[in-house]
Design an enzyme around this catalytic site. Structure first.
Site: not given
Ligand code: GLN
Length: 489
Positions: A81, A156, A180
């Site tokens: 990532k 994400s 995410s």
């Molecule tokens: N979708 C969640 C957010 O936008 C989780 C994101 C994540 O786990 N990095 O915060």
């Protein structure tokens, strides 16, 4: 090339490379060719490290030629990532703010993978600074869901999930702050493991919300997730929050024996918020446990309803502090037109950060500000403790909790991007796991009528990844169908 190595699991590749049936170079070349063939459609990769991959593979092959023992990820092709620091290539967090940024060091997990003889194919897309659930917040490109190119891969870690689902790599590392890893794994039909907070070092992970962030693997099989966890976990002197425990030796736990296992179903997870088709898939998955003698227990997590609100106070508060370092002085983008210091801050941040990141910084600054701190931040911390308590009580009655990963399957581009709240609700089942610092996994449990993957989420007690993976592996082995492959060329 006869065999398509790119659909093999990490364990299969490792065994073949260790046993001399294939060279790491052949495996890398096969994957690079597959990336060339499909990534134009999927757009998971933000950087393909062709030379680096072949160099790492050659080093593994040279080691084998010298008769030295090969590591547990020998020749396994990996994507990383964009927020994992690597000395090679760029670490951009999919943000204009860090365009071209070169990290002076490697993240601990990156070093561990390299020491285990893995081969890096490159870096993959994500929502900017890991804020989002669809990877639409990337400043770099639009990653598609390999199962349906008109739909999002989740986020994400959308690039991680898409690259694994499309057969471009056997393993990807993502990060999970509120879902995410698990949510994109669910939407792309792969396995995504968020370890217990502290299980894996966060050194070299660009921080979003430090009390919630964890690094974890995305793979196509549970066994591969267990293997990756074993390699990346363990105490790290460079991360004070990493737990003082030996690396998780979880591969031995995959015994296929679930005698006496108690599976808890939280009644708060099976309401109208859950899409009926998803619900049906989850219930069928639970039936697999039931049919094999597990005890299915009705449990309650009464504070679940507060999870999203609590999360968006805590994660934004922490993000506003963590992202203060991107001020145009020390890192990243500095606006060329700034005439004063004040101007430099304002212009650099306004142009360097996208709208969602700006929204989070503003929300976080607000909830921490004098006069609002007690009403929001402090209250959220208290509610977080209650959410954790709910889980403690539930785990008196069961060993793993089962439920959905996401309320719906993947959705079309743009379907939720105009409505942040709608997007935030994508993580309704994953967020409380981070708030309670527990390990959780998402695994594929079928396809919807329109051919999109559904995901089963399992949750276990802190540091009980062995139980979690055992239960996950059991389902995978006994679900009675094969997920097949996404319909890409
Ligand atoms: N979708 C969640 C957010 O936008 C989780 C994101 C994540 O786990 N990095 O915060």
């Amino acid at each position: 090339m006869t065999d398509a190595w790119h659909w093999k699991s990490a364990c299969e590749i490792r065994d073949a490379v260790q046993g001399g049936a294939v060279s790491a170079t052949q495996v890398a070349e096969d994957h690079l060719a597959h990336i060339d063939a499909v990534d134009g459609q999927v757009d998971a990769f933000t950087q393909v490290w062709r030379d680096k991959a072949l160099e790492m593979a050659a080093a593994v092959d040279a080691k084998a030629a010298r008769g030295e023992p090969l590591g547990p990820l020998a020749g396994v092709p990996v994507s990383l990532k964009e927020l994992l620091c690597t000395r090679y290539g760029k670490t951009t967090c999919a943000s204009k703010m860090l365009a071209g940024f070169e990290s002076p060091y490697d993240a601990t997990v990156v070093k561990k993978l390299e020491d285990a003889d893995a081969v890096f194919l490159g870096k993959v897309n994500m929502d900017e600074f890991a804020m989002g659930s669809s990877t639409e917040n990337s400043a770099l490109k639009t990653t598609k869901n390999p199962w349906d190119l008109t739909c999002v891969p989740g986020g994400s870690s959308g690039g991680s999930a898409a690259s694994v689902a499309a057969g471009e790599c056997a393993l990807s590392l993502g990060s999970d702050t509120g879902g995410s890893i698990r949510q994109p794994a669910c939407l792309c039909g792969c396995v995504g493991l968020k370890p217990t907070y502290g299980r894996v070092s966060r050194f070299g992970l660009v921080a979003f919300a430090s009390s919630l962030d964890q690094i974890g693997p995305l793979t196509r099989t549970v066994e591969d997730a267990a293997l990756a966890l074993r390699v990346i976990s363990g105490k790290d002197p460079m991360d004070a929050t990493s737990a003082d425990m030996p690396a998780a030796d979880v591969t031995d736990a995959l015994t296929g024996d679930i005698a006496g296992l108690r599976v808890g179903l939280p009644r708060e997870y099976f309401t109208d918020a859950l899409n009926p088709e998803m619900r049906e898939k989850i219930e069928q998955a639970v039936d697999v446990y039931r049919a094999h003698g597990a005890e299915i227990v009705d449990i309650s997590l009464p504070c679940s309803n507060y999870a999203i609100a609590v999360y968006y106070i805590i994660c934004t508060a922490e993000a506003s502090a963590n992202l203060a370092r991107f001020d145009g002085v020390r890192y990243g983008f500095r606006h060329p037109d700034a005439k004063t210091v004040q101007d430099m801050y304002v212009l650099s941040k306004s142009e360097g950060f996208g709208p969602e990141v700006q929204r989070r910084i503003m929300l976080g600054t607000y909830v921490l500000s004098s006069g609002y701190y007690d009403a929001y931040y402090l209250k959220a911390q208290k509610a977080r403790a209650l959410i954790k308590k709910d889980f403690d009580a539930a785990f008196e009655q069961c060993d793993v909790i089962a439920g959905p990963t996401s309320p719906t399957a993947s959705f079309a581009f743009g379907a939720k991007s105009d409505n942040p709240l709608e997007m935030y609700l994508s993580d309704i089942y994953t967020i409380s796991v981070n708030l309670a610092t527990l390990p959780g996994i998402s695994l594929p449990c079928g396809l919807t009528d329109t051919g999109l993957p559904a995901g089963l989420q399992l949750i276990a007690r802190p540091f009980e990844e062995a139980t979690l993976l055992k239960a996950a592996h059991f389902y995978e082995a006994n679900r009675g169908f094969d997920m097949g492959r996404p319909p890409i060329a």
